[in-house]
Scaffold this active site. Structure first.
Site, PDB file in Angstrom:
ATOM      1  N   HIS A   1      25.852   5.402   2.502  1.00  0.00           N
ATOM      2  CA  HIS A   1      26.908   4.449   2.156  1.00  0.00           C
ATOM      3  C   HIS A   1      26.504   3.568   0.988  1.00  0.00           C
ATOM      4  CE1 HIS A   1      29.194   5.619   5.697  1.00  0.00           C
ATOM      5  NE2 HIS A   1      28.004   5.798   6.241  1.00  0.00           N
TER       6      HIS A   1
ATOM      7  N   LYS B   1      -9.726  -4.225  -0.574  1.00  0.00           N
ATOM      8  CA  LYS B   1     -10.863  -3.381  -0.932  1.00  0.00           C
ATOM      9  C   LYS B   1     -11.832  -4.171  -1.812  1.00  0.00           C
ATOM     10  CE  LYS B   1     -12.028   0.854  -3.335  1.00  0.00           C
ATOM     11  NZ  LYS B   1     -11.584   2.070  -4.010  1.00  0.00           N
TER      12      LYS B   1
ATOM     13  N   GLU C   1      -3.407 -12.064  -5.588  1.00  0.00           N
ATOM     14  CA  GLU C   1      -2.376 -12.391  -4.594  1.00  0.00           C
ATOM     15  C   GLU C   1      -3.001 -12.570  -3.213  1.00  0.00           C
ATOM     16  OE1 GLU C   1      -2.356  -9.916  -6.733  1.00  0.00           O
ATOM     17  OE2 GLU C   1      -0.355  -9.400  -7.450  1.00  0.00           O
TER      18      GLU C   1
ATOM     19  N   LYS D   1      -3.109  -7.259 -14.400  1.00  0.00           N
ATOM     20  CA  LYS D   1      -3.867  -8.313 -13.715  1.00  0.00           C
ATOM     21  C   LYS D   1      -4.573  -9.211 -14.728  1.00  0.00           C
ATOM     22  CE  LYS D   1      -5.024  -5.578  -9.581  1.00  0.00           C
ATOM     23  NZ  LYS D   1      -6.090  -4.931  -8.821  1.00  0.00           N
TER      24      LYS D   1
ATOM     25  N   GLU E   1       1.511   5.366  -8.276  1.00  0.00           N
ATOM     26  CA  GLU E   1       0.232   4.830  -8.746  1.00  0.00           C
ATOM     27  C   GLU E   1      -0.748   5.991  -8.977  1.00  0.00           C
ATOM     28  OE1 GLU E   1      -0.900   0.639  -7.562  1.00  0.00           O
ATOM     29  OE2 GLU E   1      -2.542   1.727  -6.636  1.00  0.00           O
TER      30      GLU E   1
ATOM     31  N   GLY F   1      -7.562   2.672  -2.770  1.00  0.00           N
ATOM     32  CA  GLY F   1      -6.734   1.664  -2.080  1.00  0.00           C
ATOM     33  C   GLY F   1      -5.519   2.277  -1.409  1.00  0.00           C
ATOM     34  N   ARG F   2      -4.805   3.140  -2.134  1.00  0.00           N
ATOM     35  CA  ARG F   2      -3.563   3.692  -1.572  1.00  0.00           C
ATOM     36  C   ARG F   2      -3.817   4.816  -0.586  1.00  0.00           C
ATOM     37  NH1 ARG F   2      -4.163   4.106  -6.852  1.00  0.00           N
ATOM     38  NH2 ARG F   2      -4.420   6.148  -7.843  1.00  0.00           N
TER      39      ARG F   2
END
Ligand code: F6P
Length: 556
Positions: free
Chosen positions: A384, A206, A212, A512, A353, A267-268
């Site tokens: 399990h 965005k 990263e 950040k 978030e 963003g999400r």
């Protein structure tokens, strides 16, 4: 005291909790044979059974009263109308416009945003169809066989969960890979799987500044140019998805190859935008649009259904019941579908978030718990691993179980086994096992009285553990779209009740900034002392190893 905890509706729930905390669901089911019918709701092929919750008619009514007090309906109208729901970034949250298949105008700053949205969708269709058909090829004429999406957070998790879930609808001669981590391993191992001549890189960000993503994008570009020895070939192998057209141009991506979206898409919440390009490439634009349709139908349901028949509202208020009155710290997501394996990871970002906040919309510290910890795994694997704690641990963990009625891969007894396991777990969690039942079983098995004495307490299950079951016909793009939109709106409703801003993420932004400072420190020789002693010690340890090694083999 906040307005919320001071309200008559909150206090009524608090009082009601005292009378409910020892009521067992087993008894509630015994008393009311209509419980399933009463506490289930559907939309299209999706059925939400919420009868296995620690609620009565009164609980449900009080929860809906709290939703009304919190002005859920009004806030819903404000969001759909494009008002500034994101009050710290001063913008609307309009992911609903991205899948507005009715095409009715949606206004931002007095302008209808639908023409822009439709133009980008048309561009995505044109591009994805040309890649999928082989009309659009790599620089030396070879067909594109691999898509590598480079992005993180919302620019990774949404398209990733969908591509994984929608494999049955994919063009199988096209592979899709997702690179997100700053750890070079992620990129390096992915590049080992692809050939540069047949790979299309989608740089999804965005902001187009996320460290990263930029690191991975630059390294991928360097790898590509080194491999093909031809800088101009980049134009045929790199596209970008972003709101920051200046930065995409600076990176060297031709504007023709940039798919735009807008700052009013969080963003999400962005997988419905051009961030969904890898989805369109992998499963085709018709399927992508079917997903938008599914989400749109859930939007309409959320917008129009009365609160007590509204799936996202019901899920939200049940979550609040456990989070705020039972002090449940977490909420588990158990998809009984291998295709939905990544759903918990996706919902982790979406929920945590969004609602991992402490300051309310009036800039006051809240005096109640907000967003839960979201976790989970696909069934039956989870059974399990961690289900023991759900059955007999000391922590309350409400959970959602999701399962398709029909498998995409009907093979022998597999789906019947999967399905029965899902139902067996929710039944066992609800029902538990009484002392007398455990005793009968042990006696019938011929266990000696001494051994029964030693072991019986361990074989008793309290039960009374709440679950929702979300069952749907088959996992297809439309149903997946509806389910994902249902969770978005659930989270929205909880944010409204908690009076927090579900659409910012300042905590992440802070990390950040600090990472940038430490990165500078790591590049300089000599010890640092400006941080706390732990951070200093760790920075200096890394520097010592790195600089000592520099004379031998340099790492970075
Ligand atoms: O993790 C923080 C965050 O800002 C997320 O909200 C977002 O999805 C992610 O970073 C990626 O941001 P961008 O798409 O701008 O690279």
């Amino acid at each position: 005291m906040s307005e919320l905890t001071d309200s008559a509706e909150w206090k009524a729930l608090k009082k009601h909790f005292n009378s409910m905390s020892h009521v067992h669901m087993r008894d509630l089911f015994d008393e009311n044979p209509e419980r399933f019918k009463q506490f289930s709701v559907g939309l299209n092929d999706i059925l939400l059974d919420f009868s296995k919750n620690r609620i009565t008619d009164e609980t449900f009514k009080l929860l809906m009263d709290l939703a009304s007090f919190s002005q859920v309906e009004q806030s819903r109208t404000h969001m759909f109308a494009g008002e500034n729901m994101n009050c710290t970034e001063f913008r609307p949250a309009l992911h609903i416009a991205l899948r507005n298949r009715s095409n009715k105008p949606v206004m931002v700053d007095g302008k209808d945003v639908m023409p822009k949205i439709n133009a980008v969708l048309a561009k995505m269709r044109d591009f994805s169809e040309r890649v999928r058909s082989g009309q659009l090829r790599g620089y030396n004429g070879r067909r594109i066989r691999s898509i590598v999406n480079i992005g993180i957070g919302g620019s990774d998790l949404g398209p990733h969960v969908v591509c994984e879930a929608m494999k049955p609808f994919a063009q199988r001669d096209l592979k899709v890979h997702f690179v997100s981590n700053a750890d070079a391993t992620h990129l390096v191992e992915t590049l080992k799987l692809v050939e540069p001549e047949t790979t299309l890189f989608v740089i999804s960000s965005k902001s187009f500044t996320t460290q990263e993503t930029m690191l991975n994008a630059h390294s991928a570009r360097r790898w590509f140019v080194d491999m093909v020895g031809n800088e101009t070939a980049i134009a045929k192998h790199f596209v970008a998805v972003s709101t920051n057209l200046e930065a995409t141009t600076k990176f060297g991506i031709d504007s023709e190859n940039v798919f735009e979206f807008w700052d009013w898409v969080g963003g999400r919440y962005s997988l419905w935008s051009a961030i969904g390009l890898p989805i369109a490439l992998y499963i085709g634009m018709d399927h992508f649009e079917a997903m938008l349709q599914g989400a749109h139908e859930m939007d309409q349901h959320f917008e129009t259904a009365p609160l007590d028949q509204n799936m996202p509202v019901i899920l939200a208020m049940l979550g609040i019941w456990y989070n705020n009155f039972f002090d449940a710290q977490s909420h588990a997501i158990m998809p009984y579908s291998q295709y939905l394996e990544r759903l918990p990871a996706y919902l982790q970002q979406l929920d945590m978030e969004s609602n991992g906040k402490t300051i309310d919309r009036e800039n006051q510290r809240v005096n109640y718990l907000t967003g839960p910890i979201i976790w989970g795994q696909s069934g039956t694997n989870g059974q399990h691993a961690f289900f023991q704690l759900l059955h007999q641990g000391t922590k309350p963990v409400p959970a959602d179980f999701l399962i398709p009625a029909l498998s995409q891969n009907p093979l022998g007894l597999h789906h019947r086994v999967l399905f029965s396991n899902c139902l067996a777990q929710t039944k066992a969690l609800m029902l538990g096992k009484k002392y007398t039942e455990a005793l009968e079983e042990m006696q019938a098995a011929g266990i000696s009285p001494d051994e029964i004495d030693d072991a019986i307490e361990h074989k008793v299950f309290e039960g009374n553990k709440p679950t929702n079951t979300i069952i749907f016909e088959r996992l297809d793009p439309k149903t997946l779209g509806s389910i994902m939109a249902m969770y978005e709106h659930k989270i929205f409703v909880q944010g409204i009740v908690w009076n927090i801003n579900s659409f910012d993420q300042w905590g992440v932004e802070y990390g950040k900034v600090l990472a940038g400072e430490i990165q500078q420190d790591l590049a300089q020789p000599g010890d640092v002392s400006k941080h706390d002693s732990s951070t200093n010690g760790l920075v200096n340890y890394r520097k010592k190893v790195y600089f000592d090694d520099e004379f031998g083999k340099k790492h970075d």
